[in-house]
Enzyme design. Structure first.
Site, mmCIF file in Angstrom:
data_model
loop_
_atom_site.group_PDB
_atom_site.id
_atom_site.type_symbol
_atom_site.label_atom_id
_atom_site.label_comp_id
_atom_site.label_asym_id
_atom_site.label_seq_id
_atom_site.Cartn_x
_atom_site.Cartn_y
_atom_site.Cartn_z
ATOM 1 N N ASN A 57 -11.251 -2.357 -4.846
ATOM 2 C CA ASN A 57 -10.463 -1.561 -5.959
ATOM 3 C C ASN A 57 -10.951 -1.262 -7.502
ATOM 4 O O ASN A 57 -10.482 -0.465 -7.903
ATOM 5 C CB ASN A 57 -8.658 -2.015 -6.617
ATOM 6 C CG ASN A 57 -8.212 -2.250 -5.170
ATOM 7 O OD1 ASN A 57 -6.660 -3.263 -4.901
ATOM 8 N ND2 ASN A 57 -8.771 -0.881 -3.984
ATOM 9 N N ASP A 69 0.848 -1.338 0.197
ATOM 10 C CA ASP A 69 -0.289 -0.210 0.430
ATOM 11 C C ASP A 69 0.709 1.699 -0.144
ATOM 12 O O ASP A 69 1.677 1.599 0.389
ATOM 13 C CB ASP A 69 -0.668 -0.448 0.762
ATOM 14 C CG ASP A 69 -1.974 0.642 0.751
ATOM 15 O OD1 ASP A 69 -2.430 1.399 -0.097
ATOM 16 O OD2 ASP A 69 -2.619 1.062 2.521
HETATM 17 C C1 IPE Z 1 -5.794 -2.971 -0.170
HETATM 18 O O1 IPE Z 1 -5.128 -1.395 -0.387
HETATM 19 C C2 IPE Z 1 -5.735 -3.026 -2.162
HETATM 20 C C3 IPE Z 1 -4.169 -3.705 -2.392
HETATM 21 C C4 IPE Z 1 -2.805 -3.207 -1.847
HETATM 22 C C5 IPE Z 1 -3.777 -4.176 -3.236
HETATM 23 P P1 IPE Z 1 -6.034 -0.436 -0.411
HETATM 24 O O2 IPE Z 1 -5.293 1.073 -0.324
HETATM 25 O O3 IPE Z 1 -7.065 -0.252 -1.796
HETATM 26 O O4 IPE Z 1 -7.188 -0.739 0.683
HETATM 27 P P2 IPE Z 1 -8.419 0.698 1.431
HETATM 28 O O5 IPE Z 1 -9.183 1.103 0.183
HETATM 29 O O6 IPE Z 1 -7.072 1.570 1.558
HETATM 30 O O7 IPE Z 1 -8.468 -0.013 3.002
HETATM 31 C C1 IPE Z 2 -1.689 0.580 -3.410
HETATM 32 O O1 IPE Z 2 -1.292 1.950 -2.896
HETATM 33 C C2 IPE Z 2 -1.626 -0.209 -4.340
HETATM 34 C C3 IPE Z 2 -3.252 -1.285 -5.118
HETATM 35 C C4 IPE Z 2 -3.389 -1.274 -4.616
HETATM 36 C C5 IPE Z 2 -3.499 -1.540 -6.394
HETATM 37 P P1 IPE Z 2 -2.423 2.427 -3.476
HETATM 38 O O2 IPE Z 2 -2.376 2.451 -4.810
HETATM 39 O O3 IPE Z 2 -3.341 2.249 -2.389
HETATM 40 O O4 IPE Z 2 -1.870 3.682 -3.064
HETATM 41 P P2 IPE Z 2 -2.644 5.081 -1.546
HETATM 42 O O5 IPE Z 2 -2.602 4.291 -0.457
HETATM 43 O O6 IPE Z 2 -3.818 5.742 -2.352
HETATM 44 O O7 IPE Z 2 -1.023 5.736 -1.518
HETATM 45 MG MG MG Z 3 -4.341 1.876 -0.566
#
Ligand code: IPE
Ligand code: IPE
Ligand code: MG
Length: 261
Positions: free
Chosen positions: A68, A20
């Site tokens: 997502n 993340d």
């Molecule tokens: C969780 O991260 C999913 C992945 C790392 C693929 P998100 O960034 O999507 O989760 P939330 O929405 O902050 O809980």
């Molecule tokens: C994790 O990074 C990658 C995926 C969920 C695909 P994020 O895209 O959630 O990045 P933040 O949390 O918005 O910084």
């Molecule tokens: Mg995230």
């Protein structure tokens, strides 16, 4: 190193990672979110390489959650393209390094092209005996339990099993990843302290490690730090990061000897 055996035994067998913080990492540099996703791929490579060097049995990486899809269409599209291009460019390397790749999740929602790439990659590496890499894509812990419940219900309806035979072991066997040890160590980057519908059942006893590091900055040293923390938590062995590095080097030189015979 006299205690290397004890140290090796106290390492986690299965590490799961919620990767993340790609978006925030990019934003902090004034760049679009997709820039962060592209750099995240480099961190995936480093993590896989380091975990294999440590002799970890399985690594499960959360790449795309069932939630997502709610992100802007453009970002989802780019993530899918990235997924396809990484699969195409990396799978031969994984194969050569004796690593086994599997994609865990509801694959039916992916494009046919992506589904074909996934199938090819899984097939190519299926007989490799080294570390298992699970990429969780369109995965959700609730989805996993739901598909297990459906499968068990079908078996009951068909008269293959009785309701009384449903127990924890049976449920475990119907979940994804039932053939590998349960997760010992969960790592989540970016400072968020939640599971976000990642594995639910399989995390029942996992130690949970939360680090403020954004995913694109995660690398070998970060993994060593997490594993050192894990080993200390287990209180089986007070190891230092230096000792874990030494063990990785020992294993790397053993592998070299093995491959030269
Ligand atoms: C969780 O991260 C999913 C992945 C790392 C693929 P998100 O960034 O999507 O989760 P939330 O929405 O902050 O809980
Ligand atoms: C994790 O990074 C990658 C995926 C969920 C695909 P994020 O895209 O959630 O990045 P933040 O949390 O918005 O910084
Ligand atoms: Mg995230």
């Amino acid at each position: 190193m006299q205690n290397s055996q004890a140290l090796a035994e106290s390492l986690p067998k299965h590490i799961a990672v919620i990767m993340d913080g790609n978006g925030r990492w990019a934003k902090s540099q004034g760049k679009p979110r997709v820039f962060g996703h592209k750099h995240g791929v480099q961190a995936v490579r480093k993590t896989i390489r380091s975990a294999a060097k440590m002799g970890i049995q399985a690594v499960t990486l959360f790449a795309f959650s069932s939630e997502n899809w709610r992100r802007p269409e453009e970002e989802v599209g780019l993530l899918m393209e990235l997924f396809i291009s990484v699969l195409s460019s990396e799978v031969k390397k994984l194969y050569k390094n004796n690593l086994r790749l599997r994609i865990i999740g509801d694959k039916s929602r992916f494009s046919e092209r992506l589904q074909r790439k996934i199938e090819e990659a899984e097939k190519l590496t299926a007989t490799n005996s080294g570390m298992v890499i699970n990429i969780a894509a369109n995965y959700g812990g609730k989805w996993d339990i739901t598909q297990a419940v459906k499968s068990i219900s079908h078996k009951v309806a068909q008269g293959e099993i009785s309701v009384d035979s449903i127990d924890e072991d049976l449920i475990t066997s119907e979940l994804t990843m039932s053939d590998i040890p349960e997760v010992d160590l969960l790592i989540r980057t970016s400072g968020e302290c939640r599971i976000s519908n990642f594995m639910l059942w399989q995390l029942a006893y996992a130690e949970m490690y939360f680090t403020p590091v954004f995913w694109p900055d995660f690398g070998e040293d970060s993994l060593i730090e997490a594993v050192t923390w894990f080993v200390e938590r287990e209180r089986r062995f007070g190891a230092t990061g230096e000792q874990i590095k030494e063990l990785m080097e020992q294993r790397a030189s053993m592998n070299k000897k093995d491959s030269s015979v």
